[in-house]
Design an enzyme around this catalytic site. Sequence first.
Site, PDB file in Angstrom:
ATOM      1  CG  HIS A  21      -4.303   5.034  -4.471  1.00  0.00           C
ATOM      2  ND1 HIS A  21      -4.261   4.308  -3.295  1.00  0.00           N
ATOM      3  CD2 HIS A  21      -3.124   5.700  -4.515  1.00  0.00           C
ATOM      4  CE1 HIS A  21      -3.112   4.532  -2.677  1.00  0.00           C
ATOM      5  NE2 HIS A  21      -2.394   5.368  -3.416  1.00  0.00           N
ATOM      6  CG  HIS A  23      -0.333   9.882  -3.931  1.00  0.00           C
ATOM      7  ND1 HIS A  23      -0.399  10.064  -2.567  1.00  0.00           N
ATOM      8  CD2 HIS A  23      -0.450   8.546  -4.117  1.00  0.00           C
ATOM      9  CE1 HIS A  23      -0.537   8.899  -1.959  1.00  0.00           C
ATOM     10  NE2 HIS A  23      -0.575   7.951  -2.885  1.00  0.00           N
ATOM     11  N   GLY A 180       2.837   6.864   3.399  1.00  0.00           N
ATOM     12  CA  GLY A 180       4.181   6.860   3.988  1.00  0.00           C
ATOM     13  C   GLY A 180       4.672   5.478   4.354  1.00  0.00           C
ATOM     14  CG  HIS A 207      -1.031   4.514   1.172  1.00  0.00           C
ATOM     15  ND1 HIS A 207      -1.774   5.649   1.203  1.00  0.00           N
ATOM     16  CD2 HIS A 207      -0.470   4.452  -0.068  1.00  0.00           C
ATOM     17  CE1 HIS A 207      -1.674   6.267   0.038  1.00  0.00           C
ATOM     18  NE2 HIS A 207      -0.888   5.564  -0.751  1.00  0.00           N
ATOM     19  CD  GLU A 210       2.825   0.665  -1.380  1.00  0.00           C
ATOM     20  OE1 GLU A 210       2.719   1.363  -0.349  1.00  0.00           O
ATOM     21  OE2 GLU A 210       3.081   1.151  -2.499  1.00  0.00           O
ATOM     22  CG  ASP A 288       0.499   4.907  -5.780  1.00  0.00           C
ATOM     23  OD1 ASP A 288      -0.111   5.676  -5.018  1.00  0.00           O
ATOM     24  OD2 ASP A 288       1.429   4.176  -5.403  1.00  0.00           O
ATOM     25  CG  ASP A 289       2.640   8.310  -6.677  1.00  0.00           C
ATOM     26  OD1 ASP A 289       2.201   9.352  -6.189  1.00  0.00           O
ATOM     27  OD2 ASP A 289       2.790   7.255  -6.031  1.00  0.00           O
TER      28      ASP A 289
HETATM   29  N1  HPA Z   1       2.826   4.071  -0.409  1.00  0.00           N
HETATM   30  C1  HPA Z   1       3.034   4.833   0.665  1.00  0.00           C
HETATM   31  N2  HPA Z   1       3.071   6.147   0.589  1.00  0.00           N
HETATM   32  C2  HPA Z   1       2.881   6.727  -0.593  1.00  0.00           C
HETATM   33  C3  HPA Z   1       2.674   5.973  -1.734  1.00  0.00           C
HETATM   34  C4  HPA Z   1       2.630   4.597  -1.634  1.00  0.00           C
HETATM   35  O1  HPA Z   1       2.422   3.873  -2.623  1.00  0.00           O
HETATM   36  N3  HPA Z   1       2.514   6.836  -2.771  1.00  0.00           N
HETATM   37  C5  HPA Z   1       2.622   8.062  -2.237  1.00  0.00           C
HETATM   38  N4  HPA Z   1       2.857   8.006  -0.912  1.00  0.00           N
HETATM   39 ZN    ZN Z   2      -0.380   5.834  -2.859  1.00  0.00          ZN
END
Ligand code: HPA
Ligand code: ZN
Length: 348
Positions: A21, A23, A180, A207, A210, A288-289
């Site tokens: 995971h 992006h 999103g 997703h 969360e 994630d990012d």
């Molecule tokens: N959640 C929802 N959208 C996203 C996320 C996330 O953690 N990271 C990048 N887009």
């Molecule tokens: Zn994500």
Amino acid sequence: MPRSTLELRRVLHALPKVDLHRHLEGSLRLETLAEIAQEHGIDLPSYNIEQLRPYVQFTDEEPDFHRFLEKFKLLKRFYTTREAVKRVAYEAVIDAAADNVRYLELRFNPAALAHAQNFPLHEVTELVIEAVNQAQAETGIWVRLLCTAVRHESYDLARQVIDVAMAYRDRGVVGVDLAGDEVHYPAAPFAPLFKRAAEHGLGITIHAGEAGRASNVREAVEVLHAQRIGHGIRAIEDSSVVQLLRQRNVTLEVCPTSNLQTGAVDNFGLHPLRDLYVLGVKVTINTDDPSISDTTLTDEYMVAVMGLGVSLRDLRECTRNSIRAAFLSPVEKLQLEQLLLTEFDTLL
Ligand code: HPA
Ligand code: ZN
């Protein structure tokens, strides 16, 4: 167990890792971002990396899901040229390889990469594939791609993204994702698109759970037939959803630092990763990012061990979960498992 944090970091960095995971749009080096902005005259508050940092990274802000998502709006302005798209994709893979990530599923939203110049979606996808192939050849990392559609954008745009994924099924795209705003936008309307993707042999990850509730995880599994869930940690709030994940063998892609920054958890001590693991849910650890969260997979392993009660043995299990949930063929998964776990065992 390593004797110091420095020693622990060295061990965790050396481990062969898998990230399911991550992006692409959240994986730009700040230096690259500043250079692109200067070369192409993007109007920014500053071109100095330290001054730019708070616009791109989640620094000392109050945790907040929507503020976290806001960062992507600025980031998608940087794909000003074809070279910029290629450079960012190439560097994302090089950076993962330098962290000893051996298998990476890198997800990207073609519409975000195409946004600044109105590039055709298939063209940015070709550029990402080219760049990723070059970085794979140079480093030996295995990379596969996922295409991400966004809930809070239109159905038609999501349809285009899924169409791109299906068109590049034989060129390294192995799955589709829905990201999103899960608080305000349900996943169910996108079900027909994900059904079509699955019929074309693509893996499905959504997703959910969360910022949104456990019922969103149920929706992702029952309505969109997700094999994996991005985050999914709020499943812990409903034991029937925990049961569902176990029964259907659904894997959670957990990203601890991101969870803290989005406010999905209040502190690492309250993170449910280990509880879900003990309950028999297949959990994995991911980034994630990296640029938004200023993290690496080694950092996330550090957090897991020092903050979430995960042992080095548990990390091995998580790595095995990642490999088994990868959107690869059974033969490729077997090969990867033998390769990585053998190496893992020589290091621990
Ligand atoms: N959640 C929802 N959208 C996203 C996320 C996330 O953690 N990271 C990048 N887009
Ligand atoms: Zn994500």
